[in-house]
Design an enzyme around this catalytic site. Structure first.
Site, short mmCIF file in Angstrom:
data_model
loop_
_atom_site.label_atom_id
_atom_site.label_comp_id
_atom_site.label_asym_id
_atom_site.label_seq_id
_atom_site.Cartn_x
_atom_site.Cartn_y
_atom_site.Cartn_z
CD GLU B 83 18.65 32.78 9.42
OE1 GLU B 83 18.91 31.70 9.27
OE2 GLU B 83 17.68 32.69 7.93
CG PHE B 145 5.22 30.56 3.56
CD1 PHE B 145 5.27 29.43 4.66
CD2 PHE B 145 5.84 31.58 3.58
CE1 PHE B 145 7.17 28.55 4.01
CE2 PHE B 145 7.50 30.60 2.39
CZ PHE B 145 7.59 29.58 3.01
CD GLN B 146 9.95 31.50 5.24
OE1 GLN B 146 9.96 32.50 4.51
NE2 GLN B 146 10.55 30.69 4.92
CE LYS B 195 8.04 40.85 0.74
NZ LYS B 195 7.79 39.49 -0.24
CG MET B 505 32.52 21.76 30.98
SD MET B 505 34.00 22.06 31.32
CE MET B 505 34.08 23.63 31.41
C1 LIG Z 1 25.09 25.36 22.12
C2 LIG Z 1 25.25 24.09 23.76
N1 LIG Z 1 25.14 23.30 23.48
C3 LIG Z 1 25.26 21.65 24.22
C4 LIG Z 1 25.89 23.26 25.28
C5 LIG Z 1 26.27 22.10 26.29
N2 LIG Z 1 28.05 21.61 26.59
C6 LIG Z 1 28.55 22.45 26.84
S1 LIG Z 1 30.62 22.25 26.43
C7 LIG Z 1 30.20 21.04 26.22
C8 LIG Z 1 31.55 20.63 25.43
C9 LIG Z 1 31.51 20.83 23.93
O1 LIG Z 1 32.39 19.87 23.19
P1 LIG Z 1 33.61 20.63 22.85
O2 LIG Z 1 33.45 21.84 21.57
O3 LIG Z 1 34.66 19.48 22.02
O4 LIG Z 1 35.06 21.70 23.75
P2 LIG Z 1 35.66 20.87 25.09
O5 LIG Z 1 34.87 20.59 26.11
O6 LIG Z 1 35.83 18.92 24.18
O7 LIG Z 1 36.83 21.85 24.97
C10 LIG Z 1 28.80 20.75 26.20
C11 LIG Z 1 28.10 20.22 25.11
C12 LIG Z 1 26.21 24.03 25.14
N3 LIG Z 1 26.83 24.81 26.22
N4 LIG Z 1 25.77 24.76 24.28
#
Ligand SMILES: Cc1ncc(C[n+]2csc(CCOP(=O)(O)OP(=O)(O)O)c2C)c(N)n1
Ligand SMILES: [Mg+2]
Lengths: 239, 574
Positions: B83, B145-146, B195, B505
């Site tokens: 979803e 449920f749900q 529903k 990042m």
């Molecule tokens: C759902 C979610 N969980 C955690 C984060 C925190 N977060 C931001 S960037 C990142 C790293 C992403 O890694 P990757 O997809 O390998 O991208 P890169 O920075 O290596 O290009 C994280 C964990 C987020 N933005 N979204």
């Protein structure tokens, strides 16, 4: 690490002297470094439907607005309710409160009440019943009513503005307050002034299904749906 | 509205939100209310009547009556793997087409899985309608449920939501939800459908989709304020336009271009606005903010008048508000009055529709501001802080190069979607965007895993345009299962994985602010994305795994809360 870019380092760049305060106002032009808060009474006319109170109160918590009290009750129009909010915020914060509340879809109109608005609050005080005569004397002094008198406790009701209620509560302390319940302020604009913009007290008493705004002021309330005074966000008054 | 955007992308056939609803209202006020038999039938008829095109969703108990009604409908439905994917696909559909994307889910876990995508659309003001099944009314409140309190859960992340009360009114409710999602400042709306309401018999077909009159947006800005704004601009010596996402949503790119060029005012953008002003234009300063260009951040720091259109001054854009455009008079145009002076004080407030307000200003401004020197200064900054990354032969593949190569290999109207992380920033920095609705990303919420499902929504909205997704090795794994959907729907999309085997990042921040302590940011093992793709992706999508320089960092960088003008160009400047 790699990826560095060319260009002068931060310390080799010109930097401006100006600053903004935490409210985003330029300090020299208008904003004070630390603006003061004030208390405002904001009234919202809402569709009386499930979830509307949760939407309003949820908005206050998630936007960290400082709220002192919230009261809600039906109006003369079927399906409408009035919510009265007392908030403590800076001018900018109060503007935000009005606009954010106004954005909620079940909210029909929002206005801030003028200082001369009619305000009242109710308190129920349960005090020890050891000195019934004195309790009754003070109750009379505050134009209150005795609702229950038993061998051990006496419960009285006082209504009035916040100051009067505060004073009354202080006065009853000598007997020993057992329990207290306060409603929070509710308020209406004085005289013919509508409490929320576009609301017409006389018309709304008659029409039960229609929104209270007339055709002419509906646009007014849709665009300026925020306050009783000039409501469109104002350009800065620099002078 | 046709002049708002270049015709070659079909914007002329795709009217903006206002024109669209007017046109539909014209046609449909004469149309008969469609015949229905059940509440669910009314829901589907309402979607059809409101102009919905495509639905993205996942089946389940409480939503089954709606799916059953869809069985006889011409509406296209794309069955997603999850979803969250449905919500992101609907979100991207809305961004690319301007028409709300619709997502469907069952109650409980279906609704909670949607929540991330709804929150994403809410943060970015994207038009979207979510329909969720709910347990029958008589069970509500019993922890059936749900059962989840879906309206309670989504109140803070929707423009508004509704709990459908009766089969007779549910069609109108869905129509209102759809109309409201696109009106004024767009956003997601949700209708929770018990529903019993969808199953019940009714002949009450949906009326013409309408929004509450009390919430009609203001279109024309106050004339006095327009005059004020015009005088402010005329006397500016260092003016800058900051275009926000509202320019894209309000189909105001054409007006923006006309205005900026006519008066010679440089233009910077927020991230959601990328593409509304051609990045190869002389006046383009590109993106402001944390990973914006050095020249955009210099310009915003030193401007004396900032004309901000349709932006909410997000903290990633402003940096520390104390040092944001600290000497500028701010003229702020926005269709949402609540954005005025929310984060940055507006010296002149123009509440109104972006295209209309720009037209009003264009008519009111009497002469070009005297800013020849400033334009020269901006040009100089563009040279001084050029985004020239180094490519020594002995270093591994640069992500920036990959982005540029894809840009070169694709058409000008290609759509780029991304996950969240370093790869997202390289994509926005090194692709040259020239048109609105070509950049599709998760800005305000920053949702990893956005890229692939967004690519699906984008491709469904624009089947004739190329769609490229830049994903990180971490982000891609969050929604990789949606590849199966791209195969089933035969969607030709390209996923470029910028694989650094890092939660990159986060690794960059740890190196800058946590003494290089790589807590939970190094992947000890990464899937072979090509093998995964071979299993999940046959016809339609393709996946390319780029092993990029694992040490590459994103610059410029303004640390959170820092001054935009003090952006770092390398790690030692942080
Ligand atoms: C759902 C979610 N969980 C955690 C984060 C925190 N977060 C931001 S960037 C990142 C790293 C992403 O890694 P990757 O997809 O390998 O991208 P890169 O920075 O290596 O290009 C994280 C964990 C987020 N933005 N979204
Ligand atoms: Mg990575």
């Amino acid at each position: 690490m790699t990826g560095g870019l060319p260009g002068p380092a931060p310390e080799d760049r010109p930097q401006p002297d100006g600053r903004r305060n935490p409210q985003g106002e330029r300090i020299d032009a208008r904003g004070k470094a630390d603006p003061e808060t004030r208390t405002a009474v904001v009234s919202a006319l809402v569709e009386h439907e499930p979830g509307v109170l949760a939407k309003v109160s949820g908005l206050f918590s998630r936007r960290q607005f400082n709220i002192e009290s919230l009261t809600v009750g039906p109006t003369t129009v079927d399906g409408h309710a009035r919510i009265t909010l007392v908030v403590e915020e800076t001018d900018a914060g109060i503007e935000q409160v009005k606009k954010q509340v106004g954005k909620l879809v079940p909210v029909i109109a929002v206005g801030e009440l003028a200082d001369d608005a009619v305000r009242a609050e109710l308190v129920l005080l349960k005090v020890r019943g050891d000195e019934p005569d004195k309790v009754h004397a003070i109750t009379r002094m505050y134009e209150g009513q005795t609702l229950d008198a038993g061998p051990r406790t006496i419960t009285v009701q006082i209504t009035g503005d916040q100051q009067k209620i505060d004073d009354a509560v202080d006065a009853f302390r000598q007997f020993g307050i057992v329990e207290i319940a306060r409603t929070g302020q509710t308020a209406l604009a004085r005289g013919d002034t509508p409490t929320t913009p576009g609301e017409s007290p006389a018309a709304s008493a008659e029409s039960t299904a229609e929104r209270p705004e007339s055709e002419a002021n509906r646009t007014e309330s849709a665009t300026n749906r925020t306050t009783t005074e000039a409501t469109r966000p104002q350009p800065t008054d620099n002078d | 509205m046709s002049e708002h955007a270049p015709p070659e992308f079909g914007e002329s056939e795709r009217p903006g939100p206002d024109a669209g609803s007017e046109a539909e209202a014209q046609v449909e006020s004469d149309a008969e209310t469609p015949a229905v038999e059940t509440g669910a039938g009314a829901v589907v008829a309402a979607l059809e009547r409101a102009g919905a095109e495509t639905l993205f969703g996942v089946q389940g108990g409480a939503i089954m009556p709606v799916y059953d009604a869809l069985y006889d409908s011409d509406l296209r439905h794309v069955t997603m793997a999850h979803e969250q994917g449905a919500a992101h696909a609907a979100d991207a559909f809305g961004i690319v087409s301007g028409t709300p994307g619709v997502c469907l889910a069952t109650s409980g876990p279906g609704a909670t899985n949607l929540a991330t995508g709804i929150a994403d659309a809410d943060m970015d003001s994207d038009p979207m309608v979510a329909l969720t099944g709910q347990v029958p009314t008589e069970f509500v409140g019993n922890d059936a449920f749900q059962e989840t309190d879906t309206t309670g859960l989504t109140a803070p992340i929707t423009k508004t939501n509704y709990f459908a009360q009766s089969p007779d009114s549910v069609g109108d409710t869905v129509g209102e939800a759809f109309a409201l999602a696109r009106e004024g400042r767009p956003g997601p709306t949700l209708v929770d459908l018990p529903k019993d309401v969808t199953q019940a018999e009714t002949t009450a077909g949906p009326g013409e989709p309408a929004t509450p009159e009390t919430h009609a947006p203001q279109i024309d800005a106050d004339e006095e304020a327009v005059a004020d704004a015009a005088r402010t601009l005329e006397r500016a010596e260092k003016p800058l336009i900051l275009a926000g996402g509202g320019v894209v949503k309000g189909e105001a790119s054409g007006e923006l271009r006309t205005f900026a060029r006519e008066y010679g005012v440089p233009v910077a953008t927020s991230m959601p606005a990328v593409g509304c002003f051609p990045e190869d234009d002389d006046l383009a300063m590109e993106m402001i903010g944390m990973h914006g260009t050095g020249y955009a951040n210099m310009a915003v720091t030193h401007c004396d008048v900032l004309l901000a259109v349709g932006t909410r001054f997000d903290d990633r854009l402003t940096g520390g508000v104390e040092t944001f455009a600290p000497e500028a008079e701010v003229v702020h145009a926005d269709i949402d009055p609540a954005e005025i002076s929310k984060n940055v004080h507006a010296d002149v407030a123009l509440v109104g529709d972006a295209a209309t307000v720009l037209d009003q200003l264009d008519a009111e401004v009497a002469h070009e501001p005297d800013c020849q020197e400033w334009r020269e200064q901006c040009r100089q900054w563009k040279d001084e802080y050029a985004m020239d990354y180094r490519t020594p032969d002995d270093e591994p593949l640069k992500p920036q190069f990959v982005v540029e190569a894809f840009d070169e290999a694709t058409d000008d109207d290609a759509i780029v979607t991304t996950g969240v992380g370093q790869h997202q920033m390289w994509a926005v920095q090194y692709w040259t965007f020239r048109e609105p609705r070509t950049w599709v990303s998760s800005h305000g919420l920053g949702t990893m895993g956005y890229g692939l499902p967004a690519a699906i929504g984008a491709k469904v909205a624009a089947p004739d345009r190329e769609v490229v997704t830049f994903e990180g090795d971490g982000s891609f794994l969050m929604t990789i299962q949606e590849l199966a959907v791209a195969v089933r729907e035969n969607l030709d999309i390209t996923v470029a994985v910028l694989n650094n085997e890092y939660v990159g990042m986060v690794r960059q921040w740890q190196d800058a602010f946590y003494d290089g302590r790589h807590s939970a940011s190094e992947y000890s093992w990464c899937p072979e994305f090509e093998t995964v793709a071979a299993a999940l992706a046959h016809d339609g999508p393709s996946v390319v795994d780029f092993r990029i320089d694992p040490q590459a960092n994103v610059y410029p960088m303004v640390p959170s809360g820092g001054a935009n003008g003090e952006f770092a160009l390398s790690e030692d400047q942080l």
